[in-house]
Design a protein around this motif. Structure first.
Motif, PDB file in Angstrom:
ATOM      1  N   VAL A  37      11.448  35.978  -6.269  1.00 31.87           N
ATOM      2  CA  VAL A  37      11.036  35.583  -4.921  1.00 31.87           C
ATOM      3  C   VAL A  37      12.246  35.106  -4.116  1.00 31.87           C
ATOM      4  O   VAL A  37      12.322  35.340  -2.911  1.00 31.87           O
ATOM      5  CB  VAL A  37       9.947  34.482  -4.986  1.00 31.87           C
ATOM      6  CG1 VAL A  37       9.655  33.902  -3.621  1.00 31.87           C
ATOM      7  CG2 VAL A  37       8.680  35.043  -5.621  1.00 31.87           C
ATOM      8  N   VAL A  38      13.207  34.487  -4.781  1.00 34.07           N
ATOM      9  CA  VAL A  38      14.387  33.951  -4.090  1.00 34.07           C
ATOM     10  C   VAL A  38      15.247  35.060  -3.482  1.00 34.07           C
ATOM     11  O   VAL A  38      15.509  35.038  -2.269  1.00 34.07           O
ATOM     12  CB  VAL A  38      15.205  33.020  -5.010  1.00 34.07           C
ATOM     13  CG1 VAL A  38      16.494  32.591  -4.338  1.00 34.07           C
ATOM     14  CG2 VAL A  38      14.375  31.824  -5.424  1.00 34.07           C
ATOM     15  N   PRO A  39      15.697  36.058  -4.270  1.00 35.13           N
ATOM     16  CA  PRO A  39      16.487  37.107  -3.628  1.00 35.13           C
ATOM     17  C   PRO A  39      15.687  37.917  -2.621  1.00 35.13           C
ATOM     18  O   PRO A  39      16.230  38.368  -1.611  1.00 35.13           O
ATOM     19  CB  PRO A  39      16.972  37.977  -4.791  1.00 35.13           C
ATOM     20  CG  PRO A  39      16.130  37.625  -5.945  1.00 35.13           C
ATOM     21  CD  PRO A  39      15.635  36.239  -5.711  1.00 35.13           C
ATOM     22  N   LEU A  40      14.392  38.093  -2.871  1.00 37.09           N
ATOM     23  CA  LEU A  40      13.557  38.823  -1.918  1.00 37.09           C
ATOM     24  C   LEU A  40      13.504  38.086  -0.579  1.00 37.09           C
ATOM     25  O   LEU A  40      13.710  38.680   0.481  1.00 37.09           O
ATOM     26  CB  LEU A  40      12.148  39.015  -2.476  1.00 37.09           C
ATOM     27  CG  LEU A  40      11.164  39.746  -1.573  1.00 37.09           C
ATOM     28  CD1 LEU A  40      11.640  41.163  -1.274  1.00 37.09           C
ATOM     29  CD2 LEU A  40       9.788  39.771  -2.203  1.00 37.09           C
ATOM     30  N   ALA A  41      13.282  36.784  -0.612  1.00 38.78           N
ATOM     31  CA  ALA A  41      13.198  35.994   0.620  1.00 38.78           C
ATOM     32  C   ALA A  41      14.549  35.954   1.348  1.00 38.78           C
ATOM     33  O   ALA A  41      14.597  36.123   2.570  1.00 38.78           O
ATOM     34  CB  ALA A  41      12.731  34.578   0.314  1.00 38.78           C
ATOM     35  N   THR A  42      15.633  35.772   0.610  1.00 40.64           N
ATOM     36  CA  THR A  42      16.935  35.715   1.269  1.00 40.64           C
ATOM     37  C   THR A  42      17.313  37.069   1.863  1.00 40.64           C
ATOM     38  O   THR A  42      17.976  37.128   2.886  1.00 40.64           O
ATOM     39  CB  THR A  42      18.045  35.230   0.318  1.00 40.64           C
ATOM     40  OG1 THR A  42      18.125  36.094  -0.818  1.00 40.64           O
ATOM     41  CG2 THR A  42      17.802  33.801  -0.124  1.00 40.64           C
ATOM     42  N   GLY A  43      16.870  38.139   1.231  1.00 39.12           N
ATOM     43  CA  GLY A  43      17.124  39.468   1.781  1.00 39.12           C
ATOM     44  C   GLY A  43      16.303  39.743   3.026  1.00 39.12           C
ATOM     45  O   GLY A  43      16.790  40.323   3.992  1.00 39.12           O
ATOM     46  N   LEU A  44      15.044  39.345   3.000  1.00 41.35           N
ATOM     47  CA  LEU A  44      14.171  39.587   4.150  1.00 41.35           C
ATOM     48  C   LEU A  44      14.547  38.736   5.360  1.00 41.35           C
ATOM     49  O   LEU A  44      14.538  39.212   6.487  1.00 41.35           O
ATOM     50  CB  LEU A  44      12.705  39.337   3.767  1.00 41.35           C
ATOM     51  CG  LEU A  44      12.090  40.339   2.791  1.00 41.35           C
ATOM     52  CD1 LEU A  44      10.681  39.888   2.399  1.00 41.35           C
ATOM     53  CD2 LEU A  44      12.051  41.725   3.388  1.00 41.35           C
ATOM     54  N   PHE A  45      14.867  37.472   5.110  1.00 39.98           N
ATOM     55  CA  PHE A  45      15.189  36.572   6.215  1.00 39.98           C
ATOM     56  C   PHE A  45      16.671  36.596   6.593  1.00 39.98           C
ATOM     57  O   PHE A  45      17.061  36.014   7.596  1.00 39.98           O
ATOM     58  CB  PHE A  45      14.755  35.145   5.890  1.00 39.98           C
ATOM     59  CG  PHE A  45      13.269  34.996   5.764  1.00 39.98           C
ATOM     60  CD1 PHE A  45      12.443  35.246   6.844  1.00 39.98           C
ATOM     61  CD2 PHE A  45      12.691  34.630   4.565  1.00 39.98           C
ATOM     62  CE1 PHE A  45      11.074  35.120   6.745  1.00 39.98           C
ATOM     63  CE2 PHE A  45      11.324  34.494   4.444  1.00 39.98           C
ATOM     64  CZ  PHE A  45      10.506  34.747   5.527  1.00 39.98           C
ATOM     65  N   ARG A  46      17.498  37.228   5.758  1.00 35.38           N
ATOM     66  CA  ARG A  46      18.939  37.382   5.993  1.00 35.38           C
ATOM     67  C   ARG A  46      19.689  36.049   6.043  1.00 35.38           C
ATOM     68  O   ARG A  46      20.741  35.943   6.663  1.00 35.38           O
ATOM     69  CB  ARG A  46      19.196  38.186   7.263  1.00 35.38           C
ATOM     70  CG  ARG A  46      18.598  39.575   7.191  1.00 35.38           C
ATOM     71  CD  ARG A  46      18.835  40.353   8.428  1.00 35.38           C
ATOM     72  NE  ARG A  46      20.277  40.600   8.535  1.00 35.38           N
ATOM     73  CZ  ARG A  46      20.819  41.222   9.571  1.00 35.38           C
ATOM     74  NH1 ARG A  46      20.070  41.653  10.545  1.00 35.38           N
ATOM     75  NH2 ARG A  46      22.120  41.418   9.614  1.00 35.38           N
ATOM     76  N   ILE A  47      19.135  35.040   5.387  1.00 37.81           N
ATOM     77  CA  ILE A  47      19.781  33.728   5.343  1.00 37.81           C
ATOM     78  C   ILE A  47      19.864  33.278   3.886  1.00 37.81           C
ATOM     79  O   ILE A  47      18.858  33.222   3.198  1.00 37.81           O
ATOM     80  CB  ILE A  47      18.991  32.680   6.149  1.00 37.81           C
ATOM     81  CG1 ILE A  47      18.946  33.069   7.625  1.00 37.81           C
ATOM     82  CG2 ILE A  47      19.597  31.301   5.987  1.00 37.81           C
ATOM     83  CD1 ILE A  47      17.998  32.244   8.448  1.00 37.81           C
TER      84      ILE A  47
END
Length: 64
Positions: A37-47
């Motif tokens: 979930v962590v890399p997915l969220a950082t990839g989607l939000f670009r932060i």
């Protein structure tokens, strides 16, 4: 916050995140796969908060 994840970094984060979550749902790996979930969220939000802490930015500079 300013975006600091871009290009190939972003694509890899999304792919790895989805893969880890899919493997967890399939029962192939244990519950620790939910860390995807962590890399997915950082990839989607670009932060990426870790990038902010160490001063890394993989986003190309925007020209005005």
């Amino acid at each position: 916050m300013k975006v600091n994840v871009g290009g190939i970094d972003r694509v890899l984060r999304i792919v790895v995140g989805i893969a880890l979550i899919a493997l967890t749902l399939a029962g192939t790996i244990g519950a620790w796969g939910w860390i995807g979930v962590v890399p997915l969220a950082t990839g989607l939000f670009r932060i990426c908060p870790a990038y902010s802490l160490i001063g890394v930015n993989t986003c190309p500079l925007k020209k005005s």
